[in-house]
Design a protein around this motif. Structure first.
Motif, PDB file in Angstrom:
ATOM      1  N   LYS A   1       0.857  13.708   8.317  1.00 29.69           N
ATOM      2  CA  LYS A   1       1.638  13.628   7.078  1.00 29.69           C
ATOM      3  C   LYS A   1       0.709  13.652   5.866  1.00 29.69           C
ATOM      4  O   LYS A   1       0.952  14.388   4.894  1.00 29.69           O
ATOM      5  CB  LYS A   1       2.477  12.351   7.073  1.00 29.69           C
TER       6      LYS A   1
ATOM      7  N   TRP B   1       1.513  10.467  13.775  1.00 33.82           N
ATOM      8  CA  TRP B   1       2.001  11.383  12.740  1.00 33.82           C
ATOM      9  C   TRP B   1       1.502  11.011  11.343  1.00 33.82           C
ATOM     10  O   TRP B   1       1.639  11.796  10.409  1.00 33.82           O
ATOM     11  CB  TRP B   1       3.528  11.424  12.743  1.00 33.82           C
ATOM     12  N   LYS B   2       0.915   9.833  11.181  1.00 32.31           N
ATOM     13  CA  LYS B   2       0.461   9.387   9.859  1.00 32.31           C
ATOM     14  C   LYS B   2      -0.557  10.355   9.268  1.00 32.31           C
ATOM     15  O   LYS B   2      -0.404  10.808   8.121  1.00 32.31           O
ATOM     16  CB  LYS B   2      -0.138   7.988   9.943  1.00 32.31           C
TER      17      LYS B   2
ATOM     18  N   LEU C   1       4.926   5.621  12.163  1.00 27.48           N
ATOM     19  CA  LEU C   1       4.397   6.979  12.217  1.00 27.48           C
ATOM     20  C   LEU C   1       3.328   7.173  13.289  1.00 27.48           C
ATOM     21  O   LEU C   1       3.236   8.250  13.874  1.00 27.48           O
ATOM     22  CB  LEU C   1       3.844   7.378  10.845  1.00 27.48           C
TER      23      LEU C   1
ATOM     24  N   GLY D   1       6.734  12.239   7.678  1.00 27.96           N
ATOM     25  CA  GLY D   1       6.741  11.611   8.994  1.00 27.96           C
ATOM     26  C   GLY D   1       8.000  11.923   9.770  1.00 27.96           C
ATOM     27  O   GLY D   1       7.947  12.299  10.957  1.00 27.96           O
TER      28      GLY D   1
ATOM     29  N   ASP E   1       4.362   3.695   7.992  1.00 25.09           N
ATOM     30  CA  ASP E   1       5.745   3.912   8.394  1.00 25.09           C
ATOM     31  C   ASP E   1       6.534   4.567   7.272  1.00 25.09           C
ATOM     32  O   ASP E   1       6.060   4.689   6.139  1.00 25.09           O
ATOM     33  CB  ASP E   1       6.413   2.587   8.808  1.00 25.09           C
TER      34      ASP E   1
END
Length: 248
Positions: free
Chosen positions: A194, A190-191, A187, A21, A221
């Motif tokens: 990732k 972006w989670k 995140l 992340g 997170d």
């Protein structure tokens, strides 16, 4: 903008599972990112279809390269220290290698594991934490490692803090002391990126299945502890990885 971040890890997949992340968020903000991984992961408990340590090492190198592309890492490299045996290496020499990497890539911000060993309490994670911490401080000192490049003093060092522990075939994590956190990265978008990068590590899908419930609960997170900074102020005032970092 000339911001640079370096992530120092022990095994292929660490860059995705622990730091993916932060790496994605940094890249999307124009930060140059570097990951240096010490081992090929050839001693892993989960081995995919590999029939030898050499085959597993090559598979994991290939997976690391694929994940690095998904994470848009600027510079990514895997060294050849022995997996599971970082605690048996010469500490000063290992630190010197990391000093050379810091002086070469000149990151203002350095990320690594905390001394607890991360989500699986792995001793390799502890050793990279200790060596990276020493390298962070020593890379800027002219009297140390004179043949490892021009001294460069990074500005901030962060340790990864995990909200959960899962040790393979062990209950050791139940009472383990953990690295606390001073910064939470939400995140958001972006989670999934990732998780996608972690899934590229096909040999480690057994890990993913084993910790799926934890991922579903805690992957929203990433948490970090500010362990060293040139700009001294209360931890509560640190609001971002590059907060108060000066360009150079």
């Amino acid at each position: 903008m000339s911001y640079r971040m370096m992530c120092l890890t022990a095994h292929p997949d660490d860059e995705s599972g622990a730091f993916g992340g932060a790496l994605l968020m940094a890249h999307d903000k124009g930060v140059e990112t570097t990951v240096v991984c010490l081992t090929e992961g050839a001693a892993g408990s989960f081995r995919g279809n590999a029939t030898s340590n050499e085959e597993l090492a090559q598979l994991r190198r290939d997976e690391f390269a694929a994940a690095a592309r998904l994470l848009d890492i600027t510079h990514a490299e895997v060294l050849d220290y022995p997996d599971g045996k970082l605690d048996q290496q010469n500490f000063y020499e290992l630190t010197g290698v990391l000093v050379q990497k810091i002086r070469k890539y000149r990151p203002q911000v350095v990320l690594t594991f905390g001394g607890d060993g991360g989500v699986n309490l792995h001793r390799d994670h502890t050793i990279i934490s200790l060596a990276a911490t020493a390298a962070f401080h020593w890379a800027g000192r002219t009297q140390l490692f004179c043949d490892a490049g021009t001294p460069y003093a990074s500005q901030k060092l962060y340790y990864s803090s995990t909200p959960w522990i899962s040790v393979y075939n062990s209950n050791e994590g139940a009472d383990a002391a953990r690295v606390p956190y001073s910064l939470i990265l939400e995140l958001g978008e972006w989670k999934e990126r990732k998780i996608e990068a972690f899934k590229v590590h096909i040999t480690q899908h057994g890990v993913l299945e084993r910790v799926r419930d934890f991922i579903d609960k805690h992957m929203n997170d990433e948490r970090y502890l500010l362990a060293a900074t040139r700009d001294l102020r209360p931890l509560a005032e640190d609001q971002a990885l590059f907060a108060n970092v000066m360009e150079d």
